[in-house]
Design a protein around this motif. Sequence first.
Motif, PDB file in Angstrom:
ATOM      1  N   UNK A 193       5.817  -2.147 -16.142  1.00 42.34           N
ATOM      2  CA  UNK A 193       4.360  -2.190 -16.033  1.00 42.34           C
ATOM      3  C   UNK A 193       3.893  -3.640 -15.859  1.00 42.34           C
ATOM      4  N   UNK A 194       4.404  -4.522 -16.698  1.00 40.24           N
ATOM      5  CA  UNK A 194       4.040  -5.939 -16.608  1.00 40.24           C
ATOM      6  C   UNK A 194       4.519  -6.538 -15.285  1.00 40.24           C
ATOM      7  N   UNK A 195       5.716  -6.155 -14.858  1.00 35.24           N
ATOM      8  CA  UNK A 195       6.248  -6.669 -13.596  1.00 35.24           C
ATOM      9  C   UNK A 195       5.434  -6.192 -12.405  1.00 35.24           C
ATOM     10  N   UNK A 196       5.001  -4.943 -12.434  1.00 31.85           N
ATOM     11  CA  UNK A 196       4.165  -4.419 -11.348  1.00 31.85           C
ATOM     12  C   UNK A 196       2.850  -5.190 -11.287  1.00 31.85           C
ATOM     13  N   UNK A 197       2.253  -5.438 -12.432  1.00 29.64           N
ATOM     14  CA  UNK A 197       1.001  -6.191 -12.466  1.00 29.64           C
ATOM     15  C   UNK A 197       1.210  -7.591 -11.890  1.00 29.64           C
ATOM     16  N   UNK A 198       2.280  -8.249 -12.287  1.00 31.47           N
ATOM     17  CA  UNK A 198       2.555  -9.603 -11.806  1.00 31.47           C
ATOM     18  C   UNK A 198       2.860  -9.613 -10.311  1.00 31.47           C
ATOM     19  N   UNK A 199       3.684  -8.656  -9.866  1.00 27.86           N
ATOM     20  CA  UNK A 199       4.105  -8.624  -8.465  1.00 27.86           C
ATOM     21  C   UNK A 199       2.976  -8.277  -7.503  1.00 27.86           C
ATOM     22  N   UNK A 200       1.956  -7.589  -7.972  1.00 29.66           N
ATOM     23  CA  UNK A 200       0.886  -7.147  -7.081  1.00 29.66           C
ATOM     24  C   UNK A 200      -0.433  -7.879  -7.319  1.00 29.66           C
ATOM     25  N   UNK A 201      -0.426  -8.849  -8.216  1.00 30.08           N
ATOM     26  CA  UNK A 201      -1.661  -9.570  -8.544  1.00 30.08           C
ATOM     27  C   UNK A 201      -2.283 -10.230  -7.316  1.00 30.08           C
ATOM     28  N   UNK A 202      -1.462 -10.650  -6.362  1.00 27.00           N
ATOM     29  CA  UNK A 202      -2.017 -11.298  -5.176  1.00 27.00           C
ATOM     30  C   UNK A 202      -2.911 -10.341  -4.384  1.00 27.00           C
ATOM     31  N   UNK A 203      -2.621  -9.022  -4.470  1.00 30.13           N
ATOM     32  CA  UNK A 203      -3.465  -8.052  -3.775  1.00 30.13           C
ATOM     33  C   UNK A 203      -4.829  -7.932  -4.447  1.00 30.13           C
ATOM     34  N   UNK A 204      -4.824  -7.950  -5.771  1.00 28.08           N
ATOM     35  CA  UNK A 204      -6.092  -7.957  -6.496  1.00 28.08           C
ATOM     36  C   UNK A 204      -6.865  -9.227  -6.198  1.00 28.08           C
ATOM     37  N   UNK A 205      -6.136 -10.340  -6.134  1.00 27.27           N
ATOM     38  CA  UNK A 205      -6.772 -11.613  -5.814  1.00 27.27           C
ATOM     39  C   UNK A 205      -7.404 -11.566  -4.424  1.00 27.27           C
ATOM     40  N   UNK A 206      -6.698 -10.999  -3.476  1.00 28.66           N
ATOM     41  CA  UNK A 206      -7.216 -10.929  -2.113  1.00 28.66           C
ATOM     42  C   UNK A 206      -8.549 -10.169  -2.080  1.00 28.66           C
ATOM     43  N   UNK A 207      -8.634  -9.075  -2.837  1.00 27.79           N
ATOM     44  CA  UNK A 207      -9.889  -8.306  -2.879  1.00 27.79           C
ATOM     45  C   UNK A 207     -11.008  -9.117  -3.546  1.00 27.79           C
ATOM     46  N   UNK A 208     -10.665  -9.848  -4.605  1.00 20.87           N
ATOM     47  CA  UNK A 208     -11.660 -10.676  -5.297  1.00 20.87           C
ATOM     48  C   UNK A 208     -12.154 -11.789  -4.360  1.00 20.87           C
ATOM     49  N   UNK A 209     -11.261 -12.281  -3.506  1.00 17.13           N
ATOM     50  CA  UNK A 209     -11.627 -13.382  -2.608  1.00 17.13           C
ATOM     51  C   UNK A 209     -12.507 -12.949  -1.436  1.00 17.13           C
ATOM     52  N   UNK A 210     -12.585 -11.650  -1.152  1.00 19.68           N
ATOM     53  CA  UNK A 210     -13.343 -11.168   0.021  1.00 19.68           C
ATOM     54  C   UNK A 210     -14.735 -11.778   0.133  1.00 19.68           C
ATOM     55  N   UNK A 211     -15.564 -11.723  -0.892  1.00 19.70           N
ATOM     56  CA  UNK A 211     -16.907 -12.297  -0.733  1.00 19.70           C
ATOM     57  C   UNK A 211     -16.925 -13.829  -0.869  1.00 19.70           C
ATOM     58  N   UNK A 212     -15.803 -14.409  -1.300  1.00 15.85           N
ATOM     59  CA  UNK A 212     -15.780 -15.845  -1.568  1.00 15.85           C
ATOM     60  C   UNK A 212     -15.193 -16.668  -0.426  1.00 15.85           C
ATOM     61  N   UNK A 213     -14.371 -16.042   0.415  1.00 12.08           N
ATOM     62  CA  UNK A 213     -13.678 -16.756   1.490  1.00 12.08           C
ATOM     63  C   UNK A 213     -13.804 -15.947   2.769  1.00 12.08           C
ATOM     64  N   UNK A 214     -14.167 -16.613   3.837  1.00 12.72           N
ATOM     65  CA  UNK A 214     -14.244 -15.967   5.149  1.00 12.72           C
ATOM     66  C   UNK A 214     -13.340 -16.719   6.096  1.00 12.72           C
ATOM     67  N   UNK A 215     -12.808 -16.189   7.089  1.00 14.83           N
ATOM     68  CA  UNK A 215     -12.660 -14.769   7.402  1.00 14.83           C
ATOM     69  C   UNK A 215     -11.476 -14.151   6.659  1.00 14.83           C
ATOM     70  N   UNK A 216     -11.161 -12.895   6.983  1.00 11.87           N
ATOM     71  CA  UNK A 216     -10.118 -12.123   6.311  1.00 11.87           C
ATOM     72  C   UNK A 216      -8.780 -12.851   6.308  1.00 11.87           C
ATOM     73  N   UNK A 217      -8.421 -13.435   7.410  1.00  9.82           N
ATOM     74  CA  UNK A 217      -7.106 -14.091   7.508  1.00  9.82           C
ATOM     75  C   UNK A 217      -6.967 -15.182   6.452  1.00  9.82           C
ATOM     76  N   UNK A 218      -8.038 -15.907   6.196  1.00  8.94           N
ATOM     77  CA  UNK A 218      -7.989 -16.962   5.188  1.00  8.94           C
ATOM     78  C   UNK A 218      -7.775 -16.386   3.788  1.00  8.94           C
ATOM     79  N   UNK A 219      -8.375 -15.238   3.505  1.00  6.81           N
ATOM     80  CA  UNK A 219      -8.197 -14.585   2.202  1.00  6.81           C
ATOM     81  C   UNK A 219      -6.727 -14.221   1.999  1.00  6.81           C
ATOM     82  N   UNK A 220      -6.149 -13.582   3.005  1.00  3.48           N
ATOM     83  CA  UNK A 220      -4.755 -13.138   2.910  1.00  3.48           C
ATOM     84  C   UNK A 220      -3.816 -14.326   2.788  1.00  3.48           C
ATOM     85  N   UNK A 221      -4.040 -15.357   3.591  1.00  5.32           N
ATOM     86  CA  UNK A 221      -3.184 -16.543   3.532  1.00  5.32           C
ATOM     87  C   UNK A 221      -3.284 -17.236   2.174  1.00  5.32           C
TER      88      UNK A 221
END
Length: 191
Positions: free
Chosen positions: A79-107
């Motif tokens: 459970x902890x490993x899944x959270x750690x391994x996928x945190x970047x995906x949660x971060x990407x969603x949080x960054x959507x309104x903060x960083x434009x365009x999409x490519x910059x969020x993913x990078x």
Amino acid sequence: MSTGNIKTTENTSTSLPERIKRLAWLGPPPLFKGEDGALYEELSARTDGAVRPADIFEEIWARDFINNEWDVLRYRRQLASLMTATAYEGLQKILEPLVEPYRDQADLARAWAARDKAAIKRVDELLASAGLTMDAVMAQTLCTYLDEFERIARMIASAEARRGAILYEVELHRARRRLRRATLEIEGHRG
């Protein structure tokens, strides 16, 4: 949990090699590749020391208890490993309104996951500017993988329930054995 090289089980005088040989018929420990066999053996030794199996039934139940407890610990690690391994995906969603365009969020999210110092600093700045913390990232990650987290949580609850049922069976078995002994003693005094 590890205490180094265990020579004897807790509260018993049986050496680890003797114990392993005695319990070999129960099969090898159910370890996944990369899991620490010494930690499993320590859990086994400490459980045997606490339970002190008195017969074959209790030895089987003790092994079942150990395996279920190992599953609980394994699922919690996963459970902890899944959270750690996928945190970047949660971060990407949080960054959507903060960083434009999409490519910059993913990078930025990928660089953050790769532990790039500049990306970590930029993410910290962006989160702070929005009044957010890493808790928001982890909450978003949880929401993204909620089905997986719930499934693992159910697996933990199921293993905990099986573990509890085993302890109940051991106690019931021991109570029956005490009752039989008491009955035999009473009948022995009559005759």
